[in-house]
Design a protein around this motif. Sequence first.
Motif, PDB file in Angstrom:
ATOM      1  N   MET A 218       0.638   3.281   5.195  1.00  0.00           N
ATOM      2  CA  MET A 218       0.834   2.588   3.917  1.00  0.00           C
ATOM      3  C   MET A 218       0.794   3.585   2.751  1.00  0.00           C
ATOM      4  O   MET A 218       1.645   3.563   1.858  1.00  0.00           O
ATOM      5  N   LEU A 219      -0.179   4.479   2.782  1.00  0.00           N
ATOM      6  CA  LEU A 219      -0.297   5.484   1.732  1.00  0.00           C
ATOM      7  C   LEU A 219       0.866   6.470   1.776  1.00  0.00           C
ATOM      8  O   LEU A 219       1.428   6.851   0.744  1.00  0.00           O
ATOM      9  N   ALA A 220       1.237   6.882   2.991  1.00  0.00           N
ATOM     10  CA  ALA A 220       2.261   7.914   3.153  1.00  0.00           C
ATOM     11  C   ALA A 220       3.656   7.413   2.802  1.00  0.00           C
ATOM     12  O   ALA A 220       4.467   8.161   2.248  1.00  0.00           O
ATOM     13  N   SER A 221       3.970   6.157   3.100  1.00  0.00           N
ATOM     14  CA  SER A 221       5.338   5.673   2.900  1.00  0.00           C
ATOM     15  C   SER A 221       5.567   5.037   1.528  1.00  0.00           C
ATOM     16  O   SER A 221       6.697   4.984   1.049  1.00  0.00           O
TER      17      SER A 221
ATOM     18  N   ASN B 233     -11.287 -14.123   8.172  1.00  0.00           N
ATOM     19  CA  ASN B 233     -10.506 -14.941   7.240  1.00  0.00           C
ATOM     20  C   ASN B 233     -10.401 -14.306   5.847  1.00  0.00           C
ATOM     21  O   ASN B 233      -9.968 -14.965   4.897  1.00  0.00           O
ATOM     22  N   ASN B 234     -10.808 -13.065   5.738  1.00  0.00           N
ATOM     23  CA  ASN B 234     -10.767 -12.391   4.433  1.00  0.00           C
ATOM     24  C   ASN B 234      -9.304 -12.202   4.017  1.00  0.00           C
ATOM     25  O   ASN B 234      -8.496 -11.703   4.794  1.00  0.00           O
ATOM     26  N   PRO B 235      -8.950 -12.605   2.799  1.00  0.00           N
ATOM     27  CA  PRO B 235      -7.555 -12.458   2.348  1.00  0.00           C
ATOM     28  C   PRO B 235      -7.154 -11.006   2.084  1.00  0.00           C
ATOM     29  O   PRO B 235      -5.963 -10.709   1.956  1.00  0.00           O
ATOM     30  N   ALA B 236      -8.124 -10.081   2.001  1.00  0.00           N
ATOM     31  CA  ALA B 236      -7.833  -8.690   1.702  1.00  0.00           C
ATOM     32  C   ALA B 236      -6.962  -8.067   2.789  1.00  0.00           C
ATOM     33  O   ALA B 236      -7.094  -8.388   3.971  1.00  0.00           O
ATOM     34  N   LEU B 237      -6.081  -7.171   2.403  1.00  0.00           N
ATOM     35  CA  LEU B 237      -5.201  -6.519   3.365  1.00  0.00           C
ATOM     36  C   LEU B 237      -5.978  -5.582   4.275  1.00  0.00           C
ATOM     37  O   LEU B 237      -5.757  -5.551   5.488  1.00  0.00           O
ATOM     38  N   PHE B 238      -6.897  -4.823   3.702  1.00  0.00           N
ATOM     39  CA  PHE B 238      -7.719  -3.901   4.494  1.00  0.00           C
ATOM     40  C   PHE B 238      -9.193  -4.245   4.309  1.00  0.00           C
ATOM     41  O   PHE B 238      -9.660  -4.373   3.174  1.00  0.00           O
ATOM     42  N   VAL B 239      -9.890  -4.399   5.423  1.00  0.00           N
ATOM     43  CA  VAL B 239     -11.303  -4.773   5.384  1.00  0.00           C
ATOM     44  C   VAL B 239     -12.115  -3.793   6.232  1.00  0.00           C
ATOM     45  O   VAL B 239     -11.570  -3.018   7.021  1.00  0.00           O
TER      46      VAL B 239
ATOM     47  N   MET C  11      -4.024   0.132  -3.420  1.00  0.00           N
ATOM     48  CA  MET C  11      -3.985  -0.353  -2.032  1.00  0.00           C
ATOM     49  C   MET C  11      -5.160  -1.263  -1.712  1.00  0.00           C
ATOM     50  O   MET C  11      -4.992  -2.294  -1.057  1.00  0.00           O
ATOM     51  N   VAL C  12      -6.359  -0.902  -2.173  1.00  0.00           N
ATOM     52  CA  VAL C  12      -7.532  -1.706  -1.819  1.00  0.00           C
ATOM     53  C   VAL C  12      -7.542  -3.063  -2.526  1.00  0.00           C
ATOM     54  O   VAL C  12      -8.306  -3.957  -2.141  1.00  0.00           O
ATOM     55  N   LEU C  13      -6.705  -3.230  -3.535  1.00  0.00           N
ATOM     56  CA  LEU C  13      -6.616  -4.526  -4.227  1.00  0.00           C
ATOM     57  C   LEU C  13      -5.615  -5.480  -3.572  1.00  0.00           C
ATOM     58  O   LEU C  13      -5.572  -6.663  -3.911  1.00  0.00           O
ATOM     59  N   LEU C  14      -4.825  -4.965  -2.626  1.00  0.00           N
ATOM     60  CA  LEU C  14      -3.792  -5.791  -1.999  1.00  0.00           C
ATOM     61  C   LEU C  14      -4.397  -6.869  -1.091  1.00  0.00           C
ATOM     62  O   LEU C  14      -5.411  -6.653  -0.430  1.00  0.00           O
TER      63      LEU C  14
ATOM     64  N   MET D  74       1.581   4.767  -3.119  1.00  0.00           N
ATOM     65  CA  MET D  74       0.726   4.015  -4.041  1.00  0.00           C
ATOM     66  C   MET D  74      -0.630   4.703  -4.190  1.00  0.00           C
ATOM     67  O   MET D  74      -1.050   5.505  -3.348  1.00  0.00           O
ATOM     68  N   ARG D  75      -1.302   4.393  -5.272  1.00  0.00           N
ATOM     69  CA  ARG D  75      -2.655   4.894  -5.496  1.00  0.00           C
ATOM     70  C   ARG D  75      -3.608   4.161  -4.568  1.00  0.00           C
ATOM     71  O   ARG D  75      -3.400   2.988  -4.243  1.00  0.00           O
ATOM     72  N   VAL D  76      -4.693   4.836  -4.170  1.00  0.00           N
ATOM     73  CA  VAL D  76      -5.659   4.200  -3.269  1.00  0.00           C
ATOM     74  C   VAL D  76      -6.304   2.992  -3.954  1.00  0.00           C
ATOM     75  O   VAL D  76      -6.607   1.979  -3.304  1.00  0.00           O
TER      76      VAL D  76
END
Length: 327
Positions: A178-181, A236-242, A189-192, A184-186
């Motif tokens: 995700m970061l490489a392609s 069930n967390n809506p966050a993309l990365f947990v 990404m963590v807000l997605l 985006m700023r880290v």
Amino acid sequence: MKQDFIREVIQGMLPYLNNAQSEKLQEVLGYSLAKYEIAENQKEDTTLVQDYVALFLAAKRIEGCSEKSLKYYRATIQAMLDALQKDVKHIVTDDIRRYLTAYQEKKQSSKVTIDNIRRILSSFFSWLEDEDYILKSPVRRIHRIKTSTNIKETYSDEALELLRDHCTELRDLAMIDMLASTGMRVGEMVLLNRCDIDFNERECVVFGKGSKERVVYFDARTKIHLQNYLDSRTDNNPALFVSLKSPHERLKIGGVEARLRGLGKRLGLQKVHPHKFRRTLATMAIDKGMPIEQLQQLLGHRKIDTTLQYAMVKQSNVKIAHRKYIG
């Protein structure tokens, strides 16, 4: 105190006097006030200074500055005021120069850090000038501090493949891709959230600096690895990365940095951190001929100069271009 009073009077009269008249007025004031004592109302001035800072920060907040930036602004301005112990109306250019010099010597700060402080102080005093709280910004004559241009490192193709091959978790593999392609700023990404990802179009909307939205795009490999990771999750967390362990909370910037740092250490790779992926993508895009304006939009930079700082052109390509167009 007398000198501050005289300086304030002179500054107020500058628009109406030439140099000779200003010098004469300063001489007369110095002679006339020699037999008088001038006391300063410390409490009132301190209150006014804090009001100035608060009003400035309110103006920057309206302009769209993040709370993180505002906190840095406040700390930088307050440190200067605490060191100088002067009302903003009495601060002159030499005060700022001495402060920056002393700060650099005490903290052993880099030129980049000192120029950041200069830039913030310039913004503050320019605002005071625009709002007619002071006659002229004392930072106006302090020019941008020249810094050496260092070629910042990017990931090689081999390093990227090593990182991917040694991921033991589907999450980490998806995170690296995700970061490489996308570049985006880290922090973006963590807000997605899961629902932010459009797998059909291979894109997602991120919130950049100043809460500005922009679309970023990912490749087919990222799509597959991201789908595999999401399919493997049971939370069930809506966050993309947990986090990997229960209760599977949203992954934070520090968590991403620590994970990548640990992976790089195991592989013997130097300086493995999230921002390096962003710089690598920018360099690769320029290297392959992407127009700088499109890269600017992709990275979410307000100024194109920032994009140019990210993208380092390979010397081998400069040589090829020289032979093609000149030699």
